[in-house]
Motif scaffolding. Sequence first.
Motif, PDB file in Angstrom:
ATOM      1  N   SER A 249      46.402  36.460  31.985  1.00 34.89           N
ATOM      2  CA  SER A 249      45.835  37.170  33.240  1.00 34.89           C
ATOM      3  C   SER A 249      47.137  38.294  33.823  1.00 34.89           C
ATOM      4  N   THR A 250      48.367  38.259  33.270  1.00 37.88           N
ATOM      5  CA  THR A 250      49.215  39.154  33.891  1.00 37.88           C
ATOM      6  C   THR A 250      49.045  40.448  33.187  1.00 37.88           C
ATOM      7  N   GLY A 251      48.790  41.449  34.279  1.00 39.94           N
ATOM      8  CA  GLY A 251      48.598  42.929  33.965  1.00 39.94           C
ATOM      9  C   GLY A 251      47.023  43.036  33.585  1.00 39.94           C
ATOM     10  N   ALA A 252      46.218  42.053  33.871  1.00 34.75           N
ATOM     11  CA  ALA A 252      44.688  42.300  33.662  1.00 34.75           C
ATOM     12  C   ALA A 252      44.223  42.808  34.807  1.00 34.75           C
ATOM     13  N   VAL A 253      42.899  43.406  34.677  1.00 39.21           N
ATOM     14  CA  VAL A 253      42.301  44.249  35.882  1.00 39.21           C
ATOM     15  C   VAL A 253      41.267  43.596  36.037  1.00 39.21           C
ATOM     16  N   PRO A 254      40.684  43.555  37.447  1.00 32.13           N
ATOM     17  CA  PRO A 254      39.502  42.643  38.275  1.00 32.13           C
ATOM     18  C   PRO A 254      38.218  43.358  37.369  1.00 32.13           C
ATOM     19  N   TYR A 255      37.305  42.344  36.950  1.00 35.90           N
ATOM     20  CA  TYR A 255      36.283  42.697  36.186  1.00 35.90           C
ATOM     21  C   TYR A 255      35.057  42.234  37.205  1.00 35.90           C
ATOM     22  N   LEU A 256      34.993  41.000  37.561  1.00 30.41           N
ATOM     23  CA  LEU A 256      33.986  40.380  38.371  1.00 30.41           C
ATOM     24  C   LEU A 256      34.350  39.083  39.189  1.00 30.41           C
TER      25      LEU A 256
ATOM     26  N   THR B  48      27.950  24.957  40.303  1.00 27.60           N
ATOM     27  CA  THR B  48      28.010  23.641  40.090  1.00 27.60           C
ATOM     28  C   THR B  48      28.567  22.375  40.972  1.00 27.60           C
ATOM     29  N   VAL B  49      29.457  22.679  41.470  1.00 29.81           N
ATOM     30  CA  VAL B  49      30.426  21.741  42.257  1.00 29.81           C
ATOM     31  C   VAL B  49      30.894  22.196  43.652  1.00 29.81           C
ATOM     32  N   SER B  50      31.659  23.436  43.741  1.00 29.35           N
ATOM     33  CA  SER B  50      32.328  23.795  45.009  1.00 29.35           C
ATOM     34  C   SER B  50      31.588  24.701  45.914  1.00 29.35           C
ATOM     35  N   ASN B  51      31.060  25.609  45.186  1.00 31.26           N
ATOM     36  CA  ASN B  51      30.720  27.049  45.809  1.00 31.26           C
ATOM     37  C   ASN B  51      31.706  27.902  46.168  1.00 31.26           C
ATOM     38  N   GLU B  52      32.982  27.673  45.279  1.00 32.44           N
ATOM     39  CA  GLU B  52      34.380  28.487  45.693  1.00 32.44           C
ATOM     40  C   GLU B  52      33.928  29.671  44.834  1.00 32.44           C
ATOM     41  N   SER B  53      34.864  30.869  45.217  1.00 32.08           N
ATOM     42  CA  SER B  53      34.672  31.897  44.283  1.00 32.08           C
ATOM     43  C   SER B  53      36.016  32.255  43.587  1.00 32.08           C
ATOM     44  N   TYR B  54      35.733  32.619  42.348  1.00 30.00           N
ATOM     45  CA  TYR B  54      36.765  32.913  41.325  1.00 30.00           C
ATOM     46  C   TYR B  54      36.843  34.413  40.682  1.00 30.00           C
ATOM     47  N   GLN B  55      37.876  34.891  40.542  1.00 26.89           N
ATOM     48  CA  GLN B  55      38.081  36.257  40.047  1.00 26.89           C
ATOM     49  C   GLN B  55      37.962  36.115  38.496  1.00 26.89           C
ATOM     50  N   LEU B  56      37.192  37.066  37.828  1.00 28.82           N
ATOM     51  CA  LEU B  56      37.215  37.199  36.503  1.00 28.82           C
ATOM     52  C   LEU B  56      37.967  38.509  35.936  1.00 28.82           C
ATOM     53  N   VAL B  57      39.355  38.452  35.195  1.00 31.58           N
ATOM     54  CA  VAL B  57      40.024  39.539  35.068  1.00 31.58           C
ATOM     55  C   VAL B  57      40.060  40.044  33.472  1.00 31.58           C
ATOM     56  N   TYR B  58      40.187  41.153  33.173  1.00 30.03           N
ATOM     57  CA  TYR B  58      40.075  41.655  31.864  1.00 30.03           C
ATOM     58  C   TYR B  58      41.077  41.857  31.228  1.00 30.03           C
ATOM     59  N   ASN B  59      41.601  41.141  29.929  1.00 29.80           N
ATOM     60  CA  ASN B  59      42.588  41.511  29.193  1.00 29.80           C
ATOM     61  C   ASN B  59      42.334  42.456  28.235  1.00 29.80           C
ATOM     62  N   SER B  60      42.667  43.676  28.310  1.00 28.48           N
ATOM     63  CA  SER B  60      42.354  44.551  27.216  1.00 28.48           C
ATOM     64  C   SER B  60      43.034  44.414  25.810  1.00 28.48           C
TER      65      SER B  60
ATOM     66  N   VAL C  23      39.722  36.299  31.853  1.00 26.11           N
ATOM     67  CA  VAL C  23      40.242  35.094  32.217  1.00 26.11           C
ATOM     68  C   VAL C  23      39.934  34.800  33.456  1.00 26.11           C
ATOM     69  N   THR C  24      39.625  33.586  33.952  1.00 21.64           N
ATOM     70  CA  THR C  24      39.373  33.087  35.094  1.00 21.64           C
ATOM     71  C   THR C  24      40.514  32.924  35.998  1.00 21.64           C
ATOM     72  N   THR C  25      40.729  33.169  37.089  1.00 25.31           N
ATOM     73  CA  THR C  25      41.943  33.070  38.220  1.00 25.31           C
ATOM     74  C   THR C  25      41.440  32.686  39.582  1.00 25.31           C
ATOM     75  N   PRO C  26      42.041  31.934  40.417  1.00 24.64           N
ATOM     76  CA  PRO C  26      42.943  31.092  39.819  1.00 24.64           C
ATOM     77  C   PRO C  26      42.438  29.865  39.262  1.00 24.64           C
ATOM     78  N   VAL C  27      43.347  28.996  38.467  1.00 23.22           N
ATOM     79  CA  VAL C  27      42.978  27.928  38.104  1.00 23.22           C
ATOM     80  C   VAL C  27      43.110  26.710  39.044  1.00 23.22           C
ATOM     81  N   PRO C  28      42.338  25.974  39.318  1.00 28.44           N
ATOM     82  CA  PRO C  28      42.527  24.693  40.550  1.00 28.44           C
ATOM     83  C   PRO C  28      43.477  23.691  39.792  1.00 28.44           C
ATOM     84  N   GLN C  29      44.264  23.378  40.490  1.00 32.32           N
ATOM     85  CA  GLN C  29      45.291  22.332  40.182  1.00 32.32           C
ATOM     86  C   GLN C  29      44.505  20.853  39.604  1.00 32.32           C
ATOM     87  N   ASN C  30      43.348  20.669  40.298  1.00 32.93           N
ATOM     88  CA  ASN C  30      42.640  19.419  40.206  1.00 32.93           C
ATOM     89  C   ASN C  30      41.626  19.812  39.352  1.00 32.93           C
TER      90      ASN C  30
END
Length: 285
Positions: A8-15, A21-33, A39-46
């Motif tokens: 995800s380092t240097g990747a650009v926002p995509y969606l 299914t579980v949390s209704n939390e929002s996650y960023q998908l970034v595009y690695n060219s 790539v999904t960011t961030p990844v939950p610790q749990n």
Amino acid sequence: MDTTKKYSTGAVPYLTCIDHTVSNESYQLVYNSEYDMLVTTPVPQNLASYYESEAYISHTDRSKGLFETTYQLVKKYALKKKLSLINQQTAGPKKILDIGAGTGDFLKVCKDNGWDVTGVEPSAVAQQYAQEKGLQLHTELAEVVQQEFEVITMWHVLEHVRDLDSYIEQLKKLLSPTGTLVIAVPNFKSYDAQHYKSFWAAFDVPRHLWHFSKESIKRLFKPYGLQLQETKPMKFDAYYVSLLSEKYKTGSMRPIRAMMQGFKSNWQAKKTQEYSSLIYLLKKV
């Protein structure tokens, strides 16, 4: 190691997507060219807790209601197709490793048809179902040592793997010199993905950490001496994913509309070959 940070380092926002299914939390998908993947960011610790839902159907054998009953019927047909596919991959030892074996249905079919089977499944609940079918599954891939397999299968599993690099390295070690690695994953370049966008069910954040294209698979596996030999469609996935996507988007599965979108996705893919999900066959070179 968490390789999501690497890719995800240097990747650009995509969606931006929501965990429906579980949390209704929002996650960023970034595009690695470099690898043509998301790539999904961030990844939950749990992260394991995000699989603890009755809606996570791959870890159960339930047939409650029309949707789950239909899912189980389609699964039976798909199992026959999968068995036919792996039977074509070897004329020698019929030794298979299935990673992400779920409740063991695929391995049970393989075992009943003369295969020497080994499976990996982290879910204790799914392992219990598999044990009732006469299967003893490993919890982690690291437990499978000093063996070589003619076929290794990962049916919608690679997108869940946290440490992508070391996992591919382990797969290479476990694959026999003439063996075939079979990987099935969703395709974010499919028509249904483009149509449903953030509501596309196969994004399934945060459980799906990676979102692959055909080019992604080629580029990821090439440095490990694993070459893509063939790509096959999973046509039923377009309908299944469209049903869930309609539910996420509108609050209802709207089966007629979902079936139309699934059909349209497969029709478009006849020209583009960008099916909702794809099976990749890779071999050592």
